[in-house]
Design a protein around this motif. Structure first.
Motif, PDB file in Angstrom:
ATOM      1  N   UNK A  53       0.813  -1.219   0.000  1.00  0.00           N
ATOM      2  CA  UNK A  53       0.000   0.000   0.000  1.00  0.00           C
ATOM      3  C   UNK A  53       0.846   1.268   0.000  1.00  0.00           C
ATOM      4  N   UNK A  54       1.998   1.233   0.667  1.00  0.00           N
ATOM      5  CA  UNK A  54       2.816   2.454   0.750  1.00  0.00           C
ATOM      6  C   UNK A  54       3.961   2.442  -0.255  1.00  0.00           C
ATOM      7  N   UNK A  55       4.038   1.404  -1.085  1.00  0.00           N
ATOM      8  CA  UNK A  55       5.009   1.381  -2.161  1.00  0.00           C
ATOM      9  C   UNK A  55       6.409   0.974  -1.771  1.00  0.00           C
ATOM     10  N   UNK A  56       6.562   0.243  -0.673  1.00  0.00           N
ATOM     11  CA  UNK A  56       7.873  -0.233  -0.281  1.00  0.00           C
ATOM     12  C   UNK A  56       8.158  -1.608  -0.882  1.00  0.00           C
ATOM     13  N   UNK A  57       9.429  -1.994  -1.029  1.00  0.00           N
ATOM     14  CA  UNK A  57       9.767  -3.316  -1.568  1.00  0.00           C
ATOM     15  C   UNK A  57       9.237  -4.429  -0.661  1.00  0.00           C
ATOM     16  N   UNK A  58       8.832  -5.530  -1.300  1.00  0.00           N
ATOM     17  CA  UNK A  58       8.253  -6.659  -0.568  1.00  0.00           C
ATOM     18  C   UNK A  58       8.944  -7.940  -1.018  1.00  0.00           C
ATOM     19  N   UNK A  59       9.351  -8.746  -0.053  1.00  0.00           N
ATOM     20  CA  UNK A  59       9.816 -10.098  -0.341  1.00  0.00           C
ATOM     21  C   UNK A  59       9.182 -11.036   0.665  1.00  0.00           C
ATOM     22  N   UNK A  60       8.581 -12.126   0.170  1.00  0.00           N
ATOM     23  CA  UNK A  60       7.963 -13.115   1.045  1.00  0.00           C
ATOM     24  C   UNK A  60       8.275 -14.498   0.500  1.00  0.00           C
ATOM     25  N   UNK A  61       8.228 -15.479   1.370  1.00  0.00           N
ATOM     26  CA  UNK A  61       8.532 -16.854   0.978  1.00  0.00           C
ATOM     27  C   UNK A  61       7.314 -17.580   0.434  1.00  0.00           C
ATOM     28  N   UNK A  62       6.250 -16.847   0.149  1.00  0.00           N
ATOM     29  CA  UNK A  62       5.048 -17.413  -0.465  1.00  0.00           C
ATOM     30  C   UNK A  62       4.625 -16.502  -1.616  1.00  0.00           C
ATOM     31  N   UNK A  63       3.823 -17.016  -2.540  1.00  0.00           N
ATOM     32  CA  UNK A  63       3.305 -16.148  -3.606  1.00  0.00           C
ATOM     33  C   UNK A  63       2.584 -14.935  -3.023  1.00  0.00           C
ATOM     34  N   UNK A  64       2.440 -13.866  -3.779  1.00  0.00           N
ATOM     35  CA  UNK A  64       1.978 -12.592  -3.211  1.00  0.00           C
ATOM     36  C   UNK A  64       0.461 -12.432  -3.084  1.00  0.00           C
ATOM     37  N   UNK A  65      -0.333 -13.379  -3.592  1.00  0.00           N
ATOM     38  CA  UNK A  65      -1.775 -13.123  -3.679  1.00  0.00           C
ATOM     39  C   UNK A  65      -2.400 -12.852  -2.318  1.00  0.00           C
ATOM     40  N   UNK A  66      -2.060 -13.644  -1.294  1.00  0.00           N
ATOM     41  CA  UNK A  66      -2.705 -13.446   0.011  1.00  0.00           C
ATOM     42  C   UNK A  66      -2.384 -12.066   0.573  1.00  0.00           C
ATOM     43  N   UNK A  67      -1.139 -11.596   0.400  1.00  0.00           N
ATOM     44  CA  UNK A  67      -0.805 -10.263   0.899  1.00  0.00           C
ATOM     45  C   UNK A  67      -1.529  -9.167   0.109  1.00  0.00           C
ATOM     46  N   UNK A  68      -1.731  -9.401  -1.196  1.00  0.00           N
ATOM     47  CA  UNK A  68      -2.477  -8.428  -1.991  1.00  0.00           C
ATOM     48  C   UNK A  68      -3.939  -8.377  -1.553  1.00  0.00           C
ATOM     49  N   UNK A  69      -4.513  -9.542  -1.248  1.00  0.00           N
ATOM     50  CA  UNK A  69      -5.899  -9.569  -0.765  1.00  0.00           C
ATOM     51  C   UNK A  69      -6.000  -8.845   0.570  1.00  0.00           C
ATOM     52  N   UNK A  70      -5.072  -9.129   1.480  1.00  0.00           N
ATOM     53  CA  UNK A  70      -5.090  -8.453   2.780  1.00  0.00           C
ATOM     54  C   UNK A  70      -4.882  -6.952   2.605  1.00  0.00           C
ATOM     55  N   UNK A  71      -4.044  -6.564   1.622  1.00  0.00           N
ATOM     56  CA  UNK A  71      -3.833  -5.139   1.363  1.00  0.00           C
ATOM     57  C   UNK A  71      -5.131  -4.465   0.934  1.00  0.00           C
ATOM     58  N   UNK A  72      -5.909  -5.138   0.074  1.00  0.00           N
ATOM     59  CA  UNK A  72      -7.216  -4.594  -0.321  1.00  0.00           C
ATOM     60  C   UNK A  72      -8.106  -4.449   0.906  1.00  0.00           C
TER      61      UNK A  72
END
Length: 525
Positions: A53-72
């Motif tokens: 949401x704030x435009x910072x770099x993101x690295x996670x050990x799982x695909x990004x979909x769940x974090x994108x959903x939580x971001x929404x």
């Protein structure tokens, strides 16, 4: 004119499912914001979501979909006129705890309904569908996972929706290869806005003549949701593996019976299933090209598309390099209590041998904010707040016994050779569907060397619940009263157990004695 009163038909099945949905919603949203901190893996997913949401770099050990959903959910939750009372900056921005939890709660509330719908689609027995939905609503692990900003409920829901749309596709008759005659619209040869008027006419006709989804559309949605499940975590592929295996098994059984069943359909002219028939028998109407397109190409494309927002904001590392890093991370994590005190081997999950304490806090006064800083020294507080990621013990133990019994039935059928004469009609169709999908969700963990937790069993536990509900539903309809009493007794035990361990699911205040009486085994602590 017939003035006689028509009998009033009450849709009991829909009302019961709606009641279970409301029950699930209430439990998941009740005091959802109470712990003003990051609970367990909330130190990852909401934090990464906020970085999107704030435009910072993101690295996670799982695909990004769940974090994108939580971001929404966080963005929407931050703009709601309620749920803003409890805030913190632990995600990297000032956010309310409600903002990064509410969408999980909403999503998890629908899992019992989808499970009930799947059970009904397989058997067309409302009592069985309701039992499955009820047991799913009484599972403590699903309740806990739904109340915090975690990602497992998305994986399970998307995987179940993939199966549901597969069953709906099998209920739909095959489409004819003849193309329908084209609709006649007003012919616009002239005029500056002829294309706009032509599109308007087509939209008007499509809206006024809405039709149910076709088999192809259902299969496409099945592939999309299976792809979304894998885009949450890679173990979401187990739901797709289950579809592959049950399709292969359907063809294997057909070949073993030596029948050339061309265009086999289990429906009469009134589109009602024949006695004992299930939509699973229609799996042989799907050929290899269907599987490759709907359950391989569409999930792969869906999975790849979910990475686009992440790659736009984080162009480096690229798509393939990111997957290489994720794989390397999981291979190097290690296992055992030195890595994490709540690691548990895959074979212990059906017995619920090692639940996970997501949150533990002691206080002297129930009116204090939780958590308070600085915290009390260990052993000082007399009131315990504990959130335990554990299933309903009796539900898990009963369902494990039920799925084990069905596995033994399949082994016995294979040993005696009777399986070659079987089909996917009831009850064998449901037995094979449950056993195959249970094994597809559990056995791949045998080869995983990293630290794993009991919540990785959630996908397999769904199909163990199907097995238990099927056995109890048969008991409830048995002519002998003893079996009916056994069925009612099992349901009562599951309900009582849920109520007894509910404080550990909701994080309610407990005395030390109340906490200890719920810790039946030392491994639970």
């Amino acid at each position: 004119m017939n003035l006689e009163k028509q009998p009033l038909t009450i849709p009991w099945f829909k009302l019961a499912l709606t009641s279970i949905l409301v029950f699930s919603l209430v439990l998941r949203f009740w005091r959802i914001e109470q712990f003003n901190t990051l609970v367990f893996d909330e130190v990852y997913y909401p934090v990464f979501a906020n970085r999107y949401l704030i435009g910072e770099p993101v690295y996670n050990a799982h695909p990004p979909l769940s974090q994108l959903i939580i971001a929404v959910g966080m963005w929407l939750g931050s703009h709601l006129p309620f749920g803003q009372d409890v805030t913190n900056s632990l995600t990297g921005s000032i956010r309310s705890t409600f903002s990064y939890r509410w969408l999980n709660a909403l999503t998890g509330s629908f899992i019992p309904v989808v499970m009930g719908a799947i059970a009904y689609q397989i058997t067309l027995q409302r009592s069985y569908g309701l039992l499955v939905a009820l047991f799913a609503a009484l599972d403590g692990l699903f309740l806990v996972e739904s109340r915090y900003g975690l990602n497992n409920v998305y994986l399970v829901l998307f995987g179940l929706l993939g199966h549901l749309f597969c069953l709906l596709a099998l209920h739909s008759p095959p489409q004819s290869r003849r193309r329908p005659s084209p609709r006649r619209f007003r012919h616009y040869q002239r005029g500056r806005f002829r294309w706009i008027r032509r599109i308007s006419d087509r939209v008007s006709v499509a809206w006024s003549e809405r039709r149910p989804l076709t088999r192809r559309q259902h299969l496409a949605l099945s592939g999309v949701f299976c792809g979304l499940s894998a885009a949450i975590k890679w173990n979401g592929l187990a739901f797709l593996l289950g579809l592959y295996l049950i399709w292969f098994l359907a063809w294997l059984l057909r070949w073993s019976r030596g029948r050339a069943e061309q265009n086999y359909s289990l429906y009469s002219s009134h589109s009602l299933p024949l006695n004992g028939a299930t939509p699973l028998q229609n799996l042989t109407q799907l050929n290899l090209l269907h599987i490759l397109f709907y359950w391989l190409l569409i999930p792969a494309v869906t999975y790849a598309l979910t990475w686009i927002p992440h790659l736009i904001m984080n162009p480096q590392p690229g798509f393939w390099e990111m997957h290489s890093k994720i794989l390397r991370f999981h291979q190097e994590v290690g296992s055992g209590p030195d890595i994490h005190p709540y690691c548990s081997p895959w074979y212990s999950w059906p017995f619920m041998w090692r639940p996970v304490a997501y949150f533990y806090y002691t206080t002297q006064n129930p009116e204090e904010m939780i958590p308070a800083y600085p915290p009390l020294p260990p052993g000082i507080g007399s009131i315990i707040y504990d959130v335990h990621a554990m299933g309903n013990p009796f539900l898990w133990w009963f369902s494990s016994a039920a799925i084990l019994l069905l596995i033994l039935v399949v082994i016995q059928q294979c040993w005696s050779g009777k399986i070659r004469k079987s089909s996917l009609s009831l009850p064998m169709g449901l037995v094979l569907y449950g056993v195959v999908n249970y094994c597809a969700n559990l056995l791949p963990w045998m080869k995983v060397s990293r630290c794993v937790f009991i919540y990785h069993y959630m996908g397999a536990s769904v199909f163990a619940t199907f097995a238990l509900a099927w056995m109890i539903d048969n008991w409830l309809h048995h002519p002998r009263p003893l079996y009916r009493y056994l069925g009612l007794g099992a349901i009562a035990l599951v309900i009582i157990a849920f109520y007894f361990w509910l404080p550990l699911y909701l994080g309610l205040p407990l005395s030390k004695e109340g906490y200890q009486i719920r810790m039946w085994f030392r491994n639970w602590i």
